[in-house]
Scaffold this motif. Structure first.
Motif, PDB file in Angstrom:
ATOM      1  N   LEU A  82       0.411  -1.004  -0.035  1.00  0.00           N
ATOM      2  CA  LEU A  82      -0.028  -0.289   0.291  1.00  0.00           C
ATOM      3  C   LEU A  82       0.614   1.416   0.134  1.00  0.00           C
ATOM      4  N   SER A  83       2.092   1.292   0.508  1.00  0.00           N
ATOM      5  CA  SER A  83       3.126   2.068   0.586  1.00  0.00           C
ATOM      6  C   SER A  83       3.310   2.782  -0.329  1.00  0.00           C
ATOM      7  N   ASP A  84       3.563   1.319  -1.399  1.00  0.00           N
ATOM      8  CA  ASP A  84       4.118   1.501  -2.339  1.00  0.00           C
ATOM      9  C   ASP A  84       3.089   2.289  -3.776  1.00  0.00           C
ATOM     10  N   PHE A  85       1.863   1.619  -3.580  1.00  0.00           N
ATOM     11  CA  PHE A  85       0.938   2.177  -4.692  1.00  0.00           C
ATOM     12  C   PHE A  85       0.654   3.672  -4.337  1.00  0.00           C
ATOM     13  N   PHE A  86       1.066   3.691  -2.812  1.00  0.00           N
ATOM     14  CA  PHE A  86       0.542   5.839  -2.695  1.00  0.00           C
ATOM     15  C   PHE A  86       0.982   6.491  -2.636  1.00  0.00           C
ATOM     16  N   GLU A  87       2.336   5.887  -2.502  1.00  0.00           N
ATOM     17  CA  GLU A  87       4.079   6.339  -2.705  1.00  0.00           C
ATOM     18  C   GLU A  87       4.204   7.352  -1.373  1.00  0.00           C
ATOM     19  N   VAL A  88       3.565   7.148  -0.041  1.00  0.00           N
ATOM     20  CA  VAL A  88       3.666   7.655   1.291  1.00  0.00           C
ATOM     21  C   VAL A  88       5.056   6.621   2.020  1.00  0.00           C
ATOM     22  N   GLU A  89       5.012   7.476   2.469  1.00  0.00           N
ATOM     23  CA  GLU A  89       6.756   7.159   4.176  1.00  0.00           C
ATOM     24  C   GLU A  89       5.894   6.137   5.362  1.00  0.00           C
ATOM     25  N   SER A  90       4.113   6.317   5.401  1.00  0.00           N
ATOM     26  CA  SER A  90       3.626   5.121   6.198  1.00  0.00           C
ATOM     27  C   SER A  90       1.959   4.904   6.046  1.00  0.00           C
ATOM     28  N   LEU A 139      -3.054  11.545  -5.777  1.00  0.00           N
ATOM     29  CA  LEU A 139      -3.807  10.764  -4.855  1.00  0.00           C
ATOM     30  C   LEU A 139      -5.052  10.854  -3.982  1.00  0.00           C
ATOM     31  N   LEU A 140      -5.603  10.836  -3.836  1.00  0.00           N
ATOM     32  CA  LEU A 140      -7.036  11.483  -2.532  1.00  0.00           C
ATOM     33  C   LEU A 140      -6.553  11.266  -0.780  1.00  0.00           C
ATOM     34  N   GLY A 141      -6.318  11.480  -0.130  1.00  0.00           N
ATOM     35  CA  GLY A 141      -6.271  10.536   0.984  1.00  0.00           C
ATOM     36  C   GLY A 141      -3.947  10.939   1.638  1.00  0.00           C
ATOM     37  N   THR A 142      -4.181  11.646   0.452  1.00  0.00           N
ATOM     38  CA  THR A 142      -1.808  11.786   0.906  1.00  0.00           C
ATOM     39  C   THR A 142      -2.096  13.030   0.731  1.00  0.00           C
ATOM     40  N   GLN A 143      -3.037  13.882   0.664  1.00  0.00           N
ATOM     41  CA  GLN A 143      -2.785  15.484   0.929  1.00  0.00           C
ATOM     42  C   GLN A 143      -3.043  16.138   1.875  1.00  0.00           C
ATOM     43  N   SER A 144      -2.838  15.548   3.505  1.00  0.00           N
ATOM     44  CA  SER A 144      -3.255  16.229   4.232  1.00  0.00           C
ATOM     45  C   SER A 144      -2.101  15.431   5.172  1.00  0.00           C
ATOM     46  N   ASP A 145      -2.039  15.121   6.469  1.00  0.00           N
ATOM     47  CA  ASP A 145      -1.574  15.284   7.834  1.00  0.00           C
ATOM     48  C   ASP A 145      -1.601  13.451   8.120  1.00  0.00           C
ATOM     49  N   GLN A 173     -13.359  -7.364   6.204  1.00  0.00           N
ATOM     50  CA  GLN A 173     -13.094  -5.582   6.930  1.00  0.00           C
ATOM     51  C   GLN A 173     -12.059  -5.408   7.446  1.00  0.00           C
ATOM     52  N   GLY A 174     -11.850  -3.948   7.611  1.00  0.00           N
ATOM     53  CA  GLY A 174     -10.733  -3.755   7.808  1.00  0.00           C
ATOM     54  C   GLY A 174      -9.980  -2.197   7.090  1.00  0.00           C
ATOM     55  N   GLY A 175      -9.058  -1.534   7.488  1.00  0.00           N
ATOM     56  CA  GLY A 175      -9.098  -0.023   6.476  1.00  0.00           C
ATOM     57  C   GLY A 175      -7.329  -0.117   7.363  1.00  0.00           C
ATOM     58  N   PHE A 176      -7.625   1.007   7.477  1.00  0.00           N
ATOM     59  CA  PHE A 176      -5.322   1.467   7.445  1.00  0.00           C
ATOM     60  C   PHE A 176      -5.872   3.255   7.289  1.00  0.00           C
ATOM     61  N   THR A 177      -4.144   3.693   7.623  1.00  0.00           N
ATOM     62  CA  THR A 177      -4.261   5.132   7.743  1.00  0.00           C
ATOM     63  C   THR A 177      -3.190   5.125   6.774  1.00  0.00           C
ATOM     64  N   VAL A 178      -2.791   6.857   6.068  1.00  0.00           N
ATOM     65  CA  VAL A 178      -1.376   6.671   5.741  1.00  0.00           C
ATOM     66  C   VAL A 178      -0.611   8.145   5.455  1.00  0.00           C
ATOM     67  N   ASN A 192       3.881  12.028   7.839  1.00  0.00           N
ATOM     68  CA  ASN A 192       4.712  12.067   9.355  1.00  0.00           C
ATOM     69  C   ASN A 192       5.137  10.976   9.975  1.00  0.00           C
ATOM     70  N   ASN A 193       6.732  11.604  10.489  1.00  0.00           N
ATOM     71  CA  ASN A 193       7.180  10.202  11.084  1.00  0.00           C
ATOM     72  C   ASN A 193       6.372  10.184  12.792  1.00  0.00           C
ATOM     73  N   GLU A 194       6.287  11.511  12.942  1.00  0.00           N
ATOM     74  CA  GLU A 194       6.179  11.328  14.634  1.00  0.00           C
ATOM     75  C   GLU A 194       4.499  10.615  14.254  1.00  0.00           C
ATOM     76  N   LEU A 195       3.711  11.232  13.576  1.00  0.00           N
ATOM     77  CA  LEU A 195       2.366  10.391  13.539  1.00  0.00           C
ATOM     78  C   LEU A 195       2.359   9.196  13.659  1.00  0.00           C
ATOM     79  N   ALA A 196       2.791   9.057  12.477  1.00  0.00           N
ATOM     80  CA  ALA A 196       2.353   7.326  11.934  1.00  0.00           C
ATOM     81  C   ALA A 196       3.593   6.512  13.331  1.00  0.00           C
ATOM     82  N   ASN A 197       4.635   6.980  14.358  1.00  0.00           N
ATOM     83  CA  ASN A 197       4.591   6.231  15.500  1.00  0.00           C
ATOM     84  C   ASN A 197       3.775   6.470  16.263  1.00  0.00           C
ATOM     85  N   LYS A 198       2.934   7.713  16.589  1.00  0.00           N
ATOM     86  CA  LYS A 198       1.858   7.618  17.253  1.00  0.00           C
ATOM     87  C   LYS A 198       0.565   6.441  17.184  1.00  0.00           C
ATOM     88  N   ILE A 199       0.524   6.313  15.587  1.00  0.00           N
ATOM     89  CA  ILE A 199      -0.658   5.602  15.633  1.00  0.00           C
ATOM     90  C   ILE A 199      -0.554   4.059  15.611  1.00  0.00           C
TER      91      ILE A 199
END
Length: 371
Positions: free
Chosen positions: A41-49, A166-172, A188-193, A196-203
């Motif tokens: 998913l990270s590769d698809f969305f091109e996000v860090e986390s 991509l939508l979902g990648t343009q915010s915190d 069922q299921g979901g995920f966050t992208v 922000n490494n600090e927010l990723a670690n908190k999540i």
């Protein structure tokens, strides 16, 4: 049994085989298969986390926890969204502040946001309903001006784009759902992208009672809960993600069929800008005498769904008696016609033929297709 269901999705042999292999490998709970799914998913969305969680509702909840939403805070939410968006705010003791939608699209009207900001406002949650892009440039400008977080509810927008990506990648933080009635699903299921490494670690920590990143803790460092994903669902997700490009193309084809062949009918299409990259997960229309039409189509073995009510109908959220004229119009007259990434084109053609035949029986017009 209804011949044509309002939603159609398929889990194939690839998903079954992957689940079986994970069971044989004793990959049952959250482990290396989940990590693989997150990397994909990270590769698809091109996000860090990417952090997978047990459902899309909790993706929003955990995102709000990560940014520190507390009792007494206020969070701005559009009046047209699934109730989970508002419930995540409400369950943390914060207040839901509603904003009406645009007149022609059921997404937040950015021109109304600043009027709802107070000293208690901490975040804005734009919702990309049915893959439609909210004005993220304007929303981020407002958030920066007032020092607010932005969390995108992109539950219905996997694979949807605007000119910025991509939508979902343009915010915190972006939040997604993998429930059955989505473009790809794990049941069922979901995920966050997030980038922000600090927010990723908190999540990640909150996902497992605050200690996922701490080995052998000597204390409980932060509050959290059990929001964990699991490897069996991840096995399904890995295979479903491979299907995404083909499914996006199919969803757009269905939308174009409805758009072309219901033109001039009583069913007024709520537009999705597919030329700009938006993906219409559902086929949404406005129709007068909606309940009558639901029954008419059911009599022809075609299942539909009425729009769910707008958020201001939830009296326990303690809203003002403000009128939300645009979102109320969608709530009153909106209907979903048969949709889904595995909905057969023959089902779409029958739905179109039935609508046109029932609408114009007194004119004895010929059907468009031979099904």
């Amino acid at each position: 049994m209804t011949e044509i269901s309002w939603w159609k999705t398929i889990f194939g042999n690839a998903e079954i085989e992957h689940v079986v292999q994970s069971m044989r490998d004793k990959c049952i709970s959250q482990g290396r298969v989940t990590e693989e799914f997150e990397r994909n998913l990270s590769d698809f969305f091109e996000v860090e986390s990417v952090i997978a969680v047990n459902n899309g509702s909790n993706a929003i909840l955990i995102a709000l926890m990560a940014i520190g939403i507390c009792p007494g805070d206020e969070v701005i939410v559009p009046n047209r969204t699934w109730i989970a968006t508002a419930h995540a705010v409400h369950l943390l003791g914060a207040k839901v502040i509603l904003v009406d939608t645009e007149e022609k699209r059921p997404i937040i009207d950015t021109t109304l946001i600043e009027n709802k900001i107070s000293s208690k406002t901490k975040a804005i949650i734009p919702v990309h309903m049915n893959g439609r892009s909210c004005d993220m440039v304007k929303i981020n400008q407002i958030a920066k001006k007032h020092n607010l977080f932005v969390i995108e509810d992109a539950a219905q927008a996997i694979g949807s784009r605007n000119s910025k990506g991509l939508l979902g990648t343009q915010s915190d933080i972006g939040c997604f759902s993998l429930s059955v009635a989505k473009t790809i699903s794990t049941g069922q299921g979901g995920f966050t992208v997030t980038n922000n490494n600090e927010l990723a670690n908190k999540i990640r920590a909150i996902r497992t009672h605050g200690v996922e990143n701490v080995k052998d803790p000597y204390e409980w460092p932060m509050p959290g809960h059990n929001f964990r994903f699991n490897d069996l669902a991840a096995s399904i997700g890995i295979e479903q993600l491979k299907r995404l490009p083909k499914r996006i193309k199919h969803l757009k084809n269905i939308y174009e069929l409805y758009k072309e062949h219901l033109k001039g009918s009583e069913f007024k299409l709520i537009p999705v800008d597919i030329t700009s990259g938006e993906v219409p997960v559902y086929n949404e229309f406005l129709i007068s005498k909606r309940d009558i039409w639901v029954k008419k189509l059911a009599d022809h073995d075609i299942e539909t769904r009425s729009f769910y009510p707008s958020i201001n109908s939830a009296r326990y959220l303690e809203q003002t008696k403000e009128r939300y004229i645009n979102s109320e119009a969608f709530s009153k007259s909106g209907i979903y016609l048969p949709s889904g990434p595995d909905q057969p084109i023959s089902a779409i053609k029958k739905t179109i033929n039935t609508i046109n035949t029932v609408s114009y029986t007194h004119l004895t017009l010929p059907t468009i297709y031979s099904v």
